[in-house]
Write a protein that holds these residues in place. Sequence first.
Motif, PDB file in Angstrom:
ATOM      1  N   PRO A  42       0.840  -1.216   0.000  1.00  0.00           N
ATOM      2  CA  PRO A  42       0.000   0.000   0.000  1.00  0.00           C
ATOM      3  C   PRO A  42       0.861   1.247   0.000  1.00  0.00           C
ATOM      4  CG  PRO A  42      -0.048  -1.092   2.150  1.00  0.00           C
ATOM      5  CD  PRO A  42       0.638  -2.027   1.216  1.00  0.00           C
ATOM      6  N   GLN A  43       0.558   2.204  -0.875  1.00  0.00           N
ATOM      7  CA  GLN A  43       1.352   3.428  -0.990  1.00  0.00           C
ATOM      8  C   GLN A  43       0.815   4.478  -0.015  1.00  0.00           C
ATOM      9  OE1 GLN A  43       2.707   4.761  -4.837  1.00  0.00           O
ATOM     10  NE2 GLN A  43       2.035   2.862  -5.808  1.00  0.00           N
ATOM     11  N   VAL A  44       1.158   4.303   1.230  1.00  0.00           N
ATOM     12  CA  VAL A  44       0.719   5.232   2.273  1.00  0.00           C
ATOM     13  C   VAL A  44       1.415   6.576   2.071  1.00  0.00           C
ATOM     14  CG1 VAL A  44       0.672   5.674   4.748  1.00  0.00           C
ATOM     15  CG2 VAL A  44       0.346   3.343   3.896  1.00  0.00           C
ATOM     16  N   PRO A  45       0.667   7.687   1.945  1.00  0.00           N
ATOM     17  CA  PRO A  45       1.305   8.998   1.787  1.00  0.00           C
ATOM     18  C   PRO A  45       2.186   9.332   2.981  1.00  0.00           C
ATOM     19  CG  PRO A  45      -1.034   9.117   1.248  1.00  0.00           C
ATOM     20  CD  PRO A  45      -0.812   7.770   1.849  1.00  0.00           C
ATOM     21  N   ALA A  46       3.245  10.082   2.721  1.00  0.00           N
ATOM     22  CA  ALA A  46       4.196  10.427   3.784  1.00  0.00           C
ATOM     23  C   ALA A  46       3.516  11.167   4.927  1.00  0.00           C
ATOM     24  CB  ALA A  46       5.322  11.283   3.203  1.00  0.00           C
ATOM     25  N   GLU A  47       2.556  12.050   4.608  1.00  0.00           N
ATOM     26  CA  GLU A  47       1.884  12.828   5.636  1.00  0.00           C
ATOM     27  C   GLU A  47       1.076  11.922   6.569  1.00  0.00           C
ATOM     28  OE1 GLU A  47       1.728  13.328   2.443  1.00  0.00           O
ATOM     29  OE2 GLU A  47       2.765  15.238   2.107  1.00  0.00           O
ATOM     30  N   VAL A  48       0.457  10.883   6.014  1.00  0.00           N
ATOM     31  CA  VAL A  48      -0.333   9.957   6.824  1.00  0.00           C
ATOM     32  C   VAL A  48       0.585   9.140   7.725  1.00  0.00           C
ATOM     33  CG1 VAL A  48      -1.933   7.994   6.762  1.00  0.00           C
ATOM     34  CG2 VAL A  48      -2.173   9.862   5.103  1.00  0.00           C
ATOM     35  N   LEU A  49       1.711   8.682   7.165  1.00  0.00           N
ATOM     36  CA  LEU A  49       2.644   7.891   7.966  1.00  0.00           C
ATOM     37  C   LEU A  49       3.232   8.731   9.096  1.00  0.00           C
ATOM     38  CD1 LEU A  49       3.823   5.055   8.148  1.00  0.00           C
ATOM     39  CD2 LEU A  49       5.725   5.814   6.733  1.00  0.00           C
ATOM     40  N   ARG A  50       3.548   9.996   8.812  1.00  0.00           N
ATOM     41  CA  ARG A  50       4.070  10.865   9.872  1.00  0.00           C
ATOM     42  C   ARG A  50       3.042  11.059  10.976  1.00  0.00           C
ATOM     43  NH1 ARG A  50       6.643  13.808   5.645  1.00  0.00           N
ATOM     44  NH2 ARG A  50       4.873  15.249   5.516  1.00  0.00           N
ATOM     45  N   ALA A  51       1.769  11.182  10.609  1.00  0.00           N
ATOM     46  CA  ALA A  51       0.715  11.321  11.615  1.00  0.00           C
ATOM     47  C   ALA A  51       0.629  10.069  12.486  1.00  0.00           C
ATOM     48  CB  ALA A  51      -0.626  11.596  10.936  1.00  0.00           C
ATOM     49  N   ALA A  52       0.720   8.897  11.855  1.00  0.00           N
ATOM     50  CA  ALA A  52       0.686   7.644  12.615  1.00  0.00           C
ATOM     51  C   ALA A  52       1.898   7.530  13.533  1.00  0.00           C
ATOM     52  CB  ALA A  52       0.623   6.456  11.656  1.00  0.00           C
ATOM     53  N   ASP A  74      -4.211   3.902  12.121  1.00  0.00           N
ATOM     54  CA  ASP A  74      -3.887   2.902  11.111  1.00  0.00           C
ATOM     55  C   ASP A  74      -3.554   3.646   9.823  1.00  0.00           C
ATOM     56  OD1 ASP A  74      -3.996   1.061   8.982  1.00  0.00           O
ATOM     57  OD2 ASP A  74      -5.368  -0.241  10.070  1.00  0.00           O
ATOM     58  N   PRO A  75      -2.300   3.622   9.360  1.00  0.00           N
ATOM     59  CA  PRO A  75      -1.932   4.435   8.200  1.00  0.00           C
ATOM     60  C   PRO A  75      -2.526   3.942   6.881  1.00  0.00           C
ATOM     61  CG  PRO A  75      -0.061   3.128   8.934  1.00  0.00           C
ATOM     62  CD  PRO A  75      -1.146   2.926   9.936  1.00  0.00           C
ATOM     63  N   VAL A  76      -2.995   2.699   6.837  1.00  0.00           N
ATOM     64  CA  VAL A  76      -3.594   2.180   5.603  1.00  0.00           C
ATOM     65  C   VAL A  76      -5.058   2.587   5.498  1.00  0.00           C
ATOM     66  CG1 VAL A  76      -4.156   0.104   4.288  1.00  0.00           C
ATOM     67  CG2 VAL A  76      -1.965   0.268   5.472  1.00  0.00           C
ATOM     68  N   THR A  77      -5.822   2.345   6.561  1.00  0.00           N
ATOM     69  CA  THR A  77      -7.253   2.698   6.544  1.00  0.00           C
ATOM     70  C   THR A  77      -7.499   4.144   6.958  1.00  0.00           C
ATOM     71  OG1 THR A  77      -7.614   2.049   8.851  1.00  0.00           O
ATOM     72  CG2 THR A  77      -7.795   0.322   7.165  1.00  0.00           C
ATOM     73  N   ARG A  78      -6.512   4.764   7.602  1.00  0.00           N
ATOM     74  CA  ARG A  78      -6.595   6.128   8.135  1.00  0.00           C
ATOM     75  C   ARG A  78      -7.639   6.234   9.251  1.00  0.00           C
ATOM     76  NH1 ARG A  78      -5.659  10.040   2.804  1.00  0.00           N
ATOM     77  NH2 ARG A  78      -4.324   8.566   1.672  1.00  0.00           N
ATOM     78  N   ARG A  79      -7.888   5.150   9.919  1.00  0.00           N
ATOM     79  CA  ARG A  79      -8.850   5.142  11.020  1.00  0.00           C
ATOM     80  C   ARG A  79      -8.120   5.164  12.356  1.00  0.00           C
ATOM     81  NH1 ARG A  79     -12.741   0.289   8.663  1.00  0.00           N
ATOM     82  NH2 ARG A  79     -13.671   1.505   6.954  1.00  0.00           N
ATOM     83  N   VAL A  80      -8.709   5.878  13.304  1.00  0.00           N
ATOM     84  CA  VAL A  80      -8.187   5.893  14.660  1.00  0.00           C
ATOM     85  C   VAL A  80      -8.667   4.633  15.378  1.00  0.00           C
ATOM     86  CG1 VAL A  80      -8.238   7.111  16.869  1.00  0.00           C
ATOM     87  CG2 VAL A  80      -8.137   8.411  14.730  1.00  0.00           C
ATOM     88  N   ALA A  81      -7.756   4.009  16.109  1.00  0.00           N
ATOM     89  CA  ALA A  81      -8.094   2.772  16.821  1.00  0.00           C
ATOM     90  C   ALA A  81      -7.220   2.675  18.058  1.00  0.00           C
ATOM     91  CB  ALA A  81      -7.871   1.549  15.928  1.00  0.00           C
ATOM     92  N   PRO A  82      -7.677   1.945  19.090  1.00  0.00           N
ATOM     93  CA  PRO A  82      -6.811   1.734  20.257  1.00  0.00           C
ATOM     94  C   PRO A  82      -5.497   1.076  19.837  1.00  0.00           C
ATOM     95  CG  PRO A  82      -9.053   1.033  20.724  1.00  0.00           C
ATOM     96  CD  PRO A  82      -9.000   1.321  19.250  1.00  0.00           C
ATOM     97  N   VAL A  83      -4.415   1.493  20.472  1.00  0.00           N
ATOM     98  CA  VAL A  83      -3.108   0.932  20.141  1.00  0.00           C
ATOM     99  C   VAL A  83      -3.129  -0.589  20.288  1.00  0.00           C
ATOM    100  CG1 VAL A  83      -0.683   0.845  20.828  1.00  0.00           C
ATOM    101  CG2 VAL A  83      -1.862   3.036  20.724  1.00  0.00           C
ATOM    102  N   ARG A  84      -3.825  -1.087  21.287  1.00  0.00           N
ATOM    103  CA  ARG A  84      -3.913  -2.535  21.487  1.00  0.00           C
ATOM    104  C   ARG A  84      -4.513  -3.226  20.261  1.00  0.00           C
ATOM    105  NH1 ARG A  84      -4.308  -4.336  27.220  1.00  0.00           N
ATOM    106  NH2 ARG A  84      -3.333  -2.678  28.455  1.00  0.00           N
ATOM    107  N   ALA A  85      -5.491  -2.570  19.628  1.00  0.00           N
ATOM    108  CA  ALA A  85      -6.105  -3.146  18.431  1.00  0.00           C
ATOM    109  C   ALA A  85      -5.124  -3.156  17.261  1.00  0.00           C
ATOM    110  CB  ALA A  85      -7.367  -2.371  18.067  1.00  0.00           C
ATOM    111  N   LEU A  86      -4.301  -2.124  17.165  1.00  0.00           N
ATOM    112  CA  LEU A  86      -3.311  -2.070  16.090  1.00  0.00           C
ATOM    113  C   LEU A  86      -2.242  -3.141  16.285  1.00  0.00           C
ATOM    114  CD1 LEU A  86      -2.898   1.803  15.802  1.00  0.00           C
ATOM    115  CD2 LEU A  86      -4.320   0.301  14.396  1.00  0.00           C
ATOM    116  N   ILE A  87      -1.838  -3.373  17.541  1.00  0.00           N
ATOM    117  CA  ILE A  87      -0.886  -4.447  17.826  1.00  0.00           C
ATOM    118  C   ILE A  87      -1.498  -5.798  17.467  1.00  0.00           C
ATOM    119  CG2 ILE A  87       0.353  -5.648  19.673  1.00  0.00           C
ATOM    120  CD1 ILE A  87       0.602  -2.895  21.060  1.00  0.00           C
TER     121      ILE A  87
END
Length: 366
Positions: free
Chosen positions: A265-275, A290-303
């Motif tokens: 996935p070509q995640v834009p640099a700005e999105v990755l920096r935000a993550a 989540d830099p791919v979906t751009r959705r906010v989620a609990p860190v535990r869910a991302l892990i």
Amino acid sequence: MATSVTVGVEEEFLLVDPVTGAPVPKNAEVAQTAEEGGVDLQLELTSCQVETSTDVHSDTAALLKELAQLRRDVAVCAERNDARLLAVAIPPTVPERFPVTDTPRYQRIAREFGMLASEQGLSGCHVHVGVPDREVAVQVSNHLRPWLPVCLALTANSSIYHGAETGYASWRSILWRRWPSAGPPPYFDSLDDYEAMVEMLLSSGNILDRKMVYWDIRPSDSFPTVEVRVSDVPATIAESALLATLVQAAAMTALESIEKGERAPQVPAEVLRAAYWNAARSGLDGNGLDPVTRRVAPVRALIAGLRRHTEAALDELGARSFVDETIDSVLRRGNGARRQTLALRARGDVADVINELATATLEGCS
């Protein structure tokens, strides 16, 4: 699933005064003592730091055993030179300036980059995973790129600086990104694309040599590996082995995707920096991005998402139980950042932070 890939780990450590906890410029002395004992230590940019390197491993248990041996040996060498070894990504208590190690390369960096070098003292953990060639290394890097913020959040270990809370789980990550070639890596279409960017950085003076390509994932110039550099040095060997195993499994998963012709996935640099910022700010606690979906989620869910993404590879490695148990332990007890913060809040004494870190550094090493 692709054939298992090998993994090796480099850990950077801080040397501090055993009484005050202040960084001490003794890396040359500690390295000399280590050499006399048959242990190979590398000198880092500041003379308050040393770095260890493991052998190449395919088995998590063997990697964990060597990490324990190295920390134990280096701690003894530090003690023999009236210093204390800390696995911490920034010094909890710091001098105004850090002495730069007296080698021609490091002195040149100090001259060219000024306070960026003398205000350093930042310690990370670098995970190398074996790949067939540098072209594949670039593609594997693209696939691992969206998972870097999760790795940072999981291992954050730099919440206290100048004896106070920074408000970040990984203050090292924030400081490190001041370097012109550090932080979130670009997406590269090919090895030629990568090399063109490196040549631009060299010709413009943004870097002095190829070793100064500090992106958080990069094809290694020294080994046939992809090097993941996003992490603070973890507080414990279990966390370092967890990081290495997840990176190893993610690389195996990436190789399988590449074999199928699937692009990352070509995640834009700005999105990755935000993550990245969310990961550095929150660590294990609160929300991430989540830099791919751009959705906010609990860190535990991302892990948990990284764990699911790598499940087949973890099964092939025989490492699923270790990863699950260690993630559960870290979430329950806390990573280095949480342990530092709780230690300081208990009495408001940075000495308690130093003691907590010293204990964590050798936890599981006896």
